[in-house]
Motif scaffolding. Sequence first.
Motif: not given
Lengths: 232, 344
Positions: B180-196, B202-214
């Motif tokens: 909710n914080e991300t959606l309320a405040l964020g204009s761009r989201v970076v998903v970090l996993m294992a240092g990468r 945009t939050p909408e893109e990331v939350f609707s269309c995650p790039v992979d299953e993880e």
Amino acid sequence: MDIILEGIIRAFQLLVRGDPEVLRITALSLGVSLSATAISLLVGVPLGTALGLARFPGRRFLMSLVNTGMGAPPVVVGLAVSIVLWRNGPLGVLHLMYTPYAIVIAQCIISLPIITGFTMASVQQVDPRLRLQILALGASRLQMVWLLLKQTRLPLLAAVMAGFGGIISEVGASMMVGGNITGQTRVLTTAIAMETGKGEFGLAVALSIILMALAYSVNLSLTIIQQRSKAR
Amino acid sequence: MLEIPSLQVLPNEVLAFIGPNGAGKTTLLLTLALLVKPATGAISYQGQPVGDGPHALRLRRQFAVVFQDPLLLDGTVWDNVTLGLRLRGVKKQGIKDRSQKWLERFGVAQLAKRQARTLSGGEAKRVSLARAFVLQPEVLFLDEPFSALDIPTRQALLEDFESVLRETMVTTVMVTHDRNETLALGSRVVVLMAGRIRQTGTPEEVFSCPVDEEVASFIEAGNIVHGVVSGQEKGLAAVNVEGHQLEAVSGSDVGTKVAAFLRHEDITLSAPSPAATPSSARNRLTGKVVKLFPLGSQVRVTMDCGFPLVALITARSREDMGLEVGREVVASFKASSVHLIARR
């Protein structure tokens, strides 16, 4: 019991009458131990801070040295200082042996690891993120250390108390490097040891009471400062 | 360890780092805030590489950081809020005016003389935000600033903060766990996993269309079901999931193994009716309610449609529909709500 009672009365009489020898011994004890504590603070706080905060090779070894030094037996320190200051020792030319300066040096060596160790422990206890927060507020490294030390002032005052307590009460080193010379290097602890040796228990108890009162007054003042700063 | 080939923070944006614990979000934030030195690589600010010592200090003084814990120093609230300005050598009147303004803005002016350590969690957080904004930073760094607060306190603070952010337009980099914080405040989201960096958008893109299953399973906002593309017609893919057919807007080829991602809130529930009304929702699945889990004003409904499917509906809808465990329901959703992720 009689000896203790006699000692209390004697101590009271000595102080009320203002016995010059006792006053001189008391003043010297206080002067020597306060000077040694002050010097140890000046060196120990920066040293303890550096050991506690910085990362460099050999740091753990130095820390273990400091921790070992915290329990160094005063007689061993007295022996080491005597060897160095002895007439034909490495610093013999300075003619410091059997002077109050020699006692200050020995007491510094005793209290320095205590103050360094306490400082080291107290700065390490501070949440590491607080260091980052202080830096993030725009502090330079030096300002960060200063602000951090202000945060640790309570344990630092404990360090002062421990350092002072460790040297006002030691006898071995003061006896060895000071020589317990009347009017020159006689401090309360060496006088107590001497009077006890002579069987003058009354005077020894009187001097002990003065010593205890002295230590108590200094620690009481520090405790008041410590608790005031805690309440603030 | 972080491996970031490149990352740009754009002026006036609110860039949110999300990712599981240990992903390196905070390390990346601290590195960008010049509080941690990268082992290799470089950081540039406004096109200029960041130097050492005085240069880094000068830049640090253009930033402000708010940590997860308020990390207030011993002393009064006023001492804390003015500290950064004093370190910068700001004149007395300036310190007074700015500190007063921001303490008022965050509703804590009345606490100025209070000892910082006697504040409640919410008050301390407000003071830490005022302490950051008083510096008028060019870049604001926030490390999960609203966590560890109770829901009403958090909500009130989030609203205040959002309006301050809108007013000041300060470039912000934040680490958050909260969607909710991300959606309320964020204009761009970076998903970090294992240092990468795994995904940026945009939050909408990331939350609707995650790039992979993880990424999809991390954001936990939707259903992930495995299937195989069984048909393809003009960008509309038919996916076979456990013998059931789903339709999704996707160019995936027939035979491709996919994970179908579908957000909980994109599913509409209705009571089964003999004559289905025509609708633009291409997918209609009948199933039985197996679990109802209340989440404040919403309810999480778990259904068995031949495979488990979770929908998020309002508590009022549940009441109106008389939804109970064991009841039959129809789940409908649009083909455009189904995001297909190719599986290896």
